[in-house]
Design an enzyme around this catalytic site. Sequence first.
Site, PDB file in Angstrom:
ATOM      1  N   SER A 103       0.819  -1.215   0.000  1.00  0.00           N
ATOM      2  CA  SER A 103       0.000   0.000   0.000  1.00  0.00           C
ATOM      3  C   SER A 103       0.852   1.262   0.000  1.00  0.00           C
ATOM      4  CB  SER A 103      -0.876  -0.011   1.258  1.00  0.00           C
ATOM      5  OG  SER A 103      -1.404   1.265   1.507  1.00  0.00           O
ATOM      6  N   GLU A 105       0.233   3.607   1.748  1.00  0.00           N
ATOM      7  CA  GLU A 105       0.310   4.022   3.163  1.00  0.00           C
ATOM      8  C   GLU A 105       1.698   3.756   3.733  1.00  0.00           C
ATOM      9  OE1 GLU A 105      -1.652   5.329   5.859  1.00  0.00           O
ATOM     10  OE2 GLU A 105      -2.656   6.207   4.143  1.00  0.00           O
ATOM     11  N   TYR A 126      -1.597   0.342  10.683  1.00  0.00           N
ATOM     12  CA  TYR A 126      -1.867  -0.326   9.407  1.00  0.00           C
ATOM     13  C   TYR A 126      -0.663  -0.210   8.468  1.00  0.00           C
ATOM     14  CZ  TYR A 126      -3.636  -0.820   4.635  1.00  0.00           C
ATOM     15  OH  TYR A 126      -3.792  -1.183   3.324  1.00  0.00           O
TER      16      TYR A 126
HETATM   17  O1  G4F Z   1     -10.442   6.977   2.457  1.00  0.00           O
HETATM   18  P1  G4F Z   1      -9.444   6.882   3.538  1.00  0.00           P
HETATM   19  O2  G4F Z   1      -9.881   6.252   4.813  1.00  0.00           O
HETATM   20  O3  G4F Z   1      -8.192   6.142   2.882  1.00  0.00           O
HETATM   21  P2  G4F Z   1      -6.656   6.032   3.325  1.00  0.00           P
HETATM   22  O4  G4F Z   1      -6.477   6.320   4.765  1.00  0.00           O
HETATM   23  O5  G4F Z   1      -5.881   6.858   2.363  1.00  0.00           O
HETATM   24  O6  G4F Z   1      -6.367   4.490   3.104  1.00  0.00           O
HETATM   25  C1  G4F Z   1      -6.865   3.801   1.954  1.00  0.00           C
HETATM   26  O7  G4F Z   1      -5.900   3.800   0.940  1.00  0.00           O
HETATM   27  C2  G4F Z   1      -4.698   3.084   1.241  1.00  0.00           C
HETATM   28  C3  G4F Z   1      -3.790   3.185   0.022  1.00  0.00           C
HETATM   29  O8  G4F Z   1      -3.010   4.349   0.167  1.00  0.00           O
HETATM   30  C4  G4F Z   1      -5.020   1.642   1.580  1.00  0.00           C
HETATM   31  F1  G4F Z   1      -3.886   0.960   1.878  1.00  0.00           F
HETATM   32  C5  G4F Z   1      -5.969   1.607   2.757  1.00  0.00           C
HETATM   33  O9  G4F Z   1      -6.327   0.265   3.060  1.00  0.00           O
HETATM   34  C6  G4F Z   1      -7.240   2.373   2.385  1.00  0.00           C
HETATM   35  O10 G4F Z   1      -7.879   1.722   1.328  1.00  0.00           O
HETATM   36  O11 G4F Z   1      -8.894   8.332   3.915  1.00  0.00           O
HETATM   37  C7  G4F Z   1      -8.351   9.184   2.930  1.00  0.00           C
HETATM   38  C8  G4F Z   1      -8.097  10.563   3.539  1.00  0.00           C
HETATM   39  C9  G4F Z   1      -7.296  10.518   4.846  1.00  0.00           C
HETATM   40  O12 G4F Z   1      -6.312  11.514   4.815  1.00  0.00           O
HETATM   41  C10 G4F Z   1      -8.323  10.834   5.926  1.00  0.00           C
HETATM   42  O13 G4F Z   1      -7.776  11.491   7.064  1.00  0.00           O
HETATM   43  O14 G4F Z   1      -9.365  11.140   3.872  1.00  0.00           O
HETATM   44  C11 G4F Z   1      -9.251  11.746   5.154  1.00  0.00           C
HETATM   45  N1  G4F Z   1     -10.597  11.844   5.731  1.00  0.00           N
HETATM   46  C12 G4F Z   1     -11.217  13.013   6.072  1.00  0.00           C
HETATM   47  N2  G4F Z   1     -12.432  12.751   6.585  1.00  0.00           N
HETATM   48  C13 G4F Z   1     -11.414  10.824   6.037  1.00  0.00           C
HETATM   49  C14 G4F Z   1     -12.588  11.388   6.577  1.00  0.00           C
HETATM   50  N3  G4F Z   1     -11.273   9.476   5.884  1.00  0.00           N
HETATM   51  C15 G4F Z   1     -12.316   8.669   6.272  1.00  0.00           C
HETATM   52  N4  G4F Z   1     -12.212   7.326   6.097  1.00  0.00           N
HETATM   53  N5  G4F Z   1     -13.461   9.197   6.810  1.00  0.00           N
HETATM   54  C16 G4F Z   1     -13.646  10.553   6.994  1.00  0.00           C
HETATM   55  O15 G4F Z   1     -14.686  11.000   7.474  1.00  0.00           O
END
Ligand code: G4F
Length: 309
Positions: A103, A105, A126
Amino acid sequence: MHGAIRRSSSFNTDRIDGIYQDPQTSDRSLFLHHTDLVDGVGLVNLLRDVQPDEVYHLAAQSHVRVSFEMPHYTGLTTGLGTAQLLEAIRAADVPCRFYQASSSEMFGATPPPQNEHTPFHPRSPYGAAKVYAYWLAVNYREAYGMFAVNGILFNHESPRRGETFVTRKITRAVARIAAGVQDRLYLGNLDAVRDWGYAPEYVEGMWRMLQQDQPDDYVLATGVPMTVRAFAAAAFERVGLEMEKYLAHDARYERPAEVDALIGDAGKALGTFGWAAQVHGVDLVHLMVEADIKALDDQLSGRTIRIDR
Ligand code: G4F
C-alpha cells in the site's frame, strides 16, 4: 476461480453480487471457501485442495483510522496474516505465484512523488503492518525463490468501495442529501492529498504483475493529486448543491498521525507492461456519485432485492 471469505452470521457477499454463483449452479466458475488468515492449518488444507496457479493476497484490516483503535488485531491480520499465508503456501507445497497487496500508506510521511525507490515511513499501525508484509514477500522471493510480487497500490476506488472510506462516504452522502434523506456530511481532515484511481484498472495491473517473467515490485497510481476537499466539492457540484451548506467537521474522523500527501509515479509499470491509469480526478468523482444516485434510486423505489444465499 476460488475465493476465500470470512464466516459471518449475516450475508457478506453483496460486493460480489455481479459474479456470485449459487453452489447449485452447474458449470460453476467461482468457488467460495470459508477461511481466515489466523487459521493456518485451514489455509494449508485449502491451498492443497485448490492447487492455485496464482494467489492474490488482498485480506487485511484495511481501515487506517481503525488501525489506531485496534493496533494489535491489525498487526495480527495485516502483518502476521501474510506470514501465515506465505508459510501455508510452502507447507502445502503449491508452486503458485503470489501477489502481496502492498500500500502507498507505507510511504506515510515521505513526501511525493513516491515510487518503488521511495523510503517507507508509515504513519499508522496499518502502514507499519503493511511494511512488515512487504518485506516478508521480498524475503520469501529471496530466501525460497518464490514468485512473490508487491503491488504498491495508491488509493483505488469504485462504486463498490466500502462506505467508511472517504470517497464512498462522500459520494453516498451526496446522493442521499440530494434525495433529501440525509442532512449533513461529517468529515475529518479535508486537506489530505490523495492519488485516487479507478479500481478495475488496478485489478488488471495486479494480474499483469503476475504474468511477467520475473517477480518484482510495482507502484500503481494515477500521478494526479486531489485533496479531500476538492473531491467533496466535485461531488456536490455534480448534483448542483453548495458544499458549504452541508459539510461539517467532526474530529472523530481525524487520525493521531496523518499521511499528508500521496502522489504516485507509476513509470515502472508503464515501462514494463504498459499499464497507465485512465480514470481519475473529477471523472472518477462523477462516476461514483452517479452510481450512488442510481443505487439509492433503486433502493427507494423498491427495485433492490436482497439476494439470499
Ligand atoms: O479513504 P481513507 O480512509 O483512505 P486512506 O487512509 O488513504 O487508506 C486507503 O488507501 C490506502 C492506500 O493508500 C489503503 F492501503 C488503505 O487500506 C485504504 O484503502 O482516507 C483518505 C483521507 C485521509 O487523509 C483521511 O484522514 O481522507 C481523510 N478523511 C477526512 N475525513 C477521512 C474522513 N477518511 C475517512 N475514512 N473518513 C472521513 O470521514
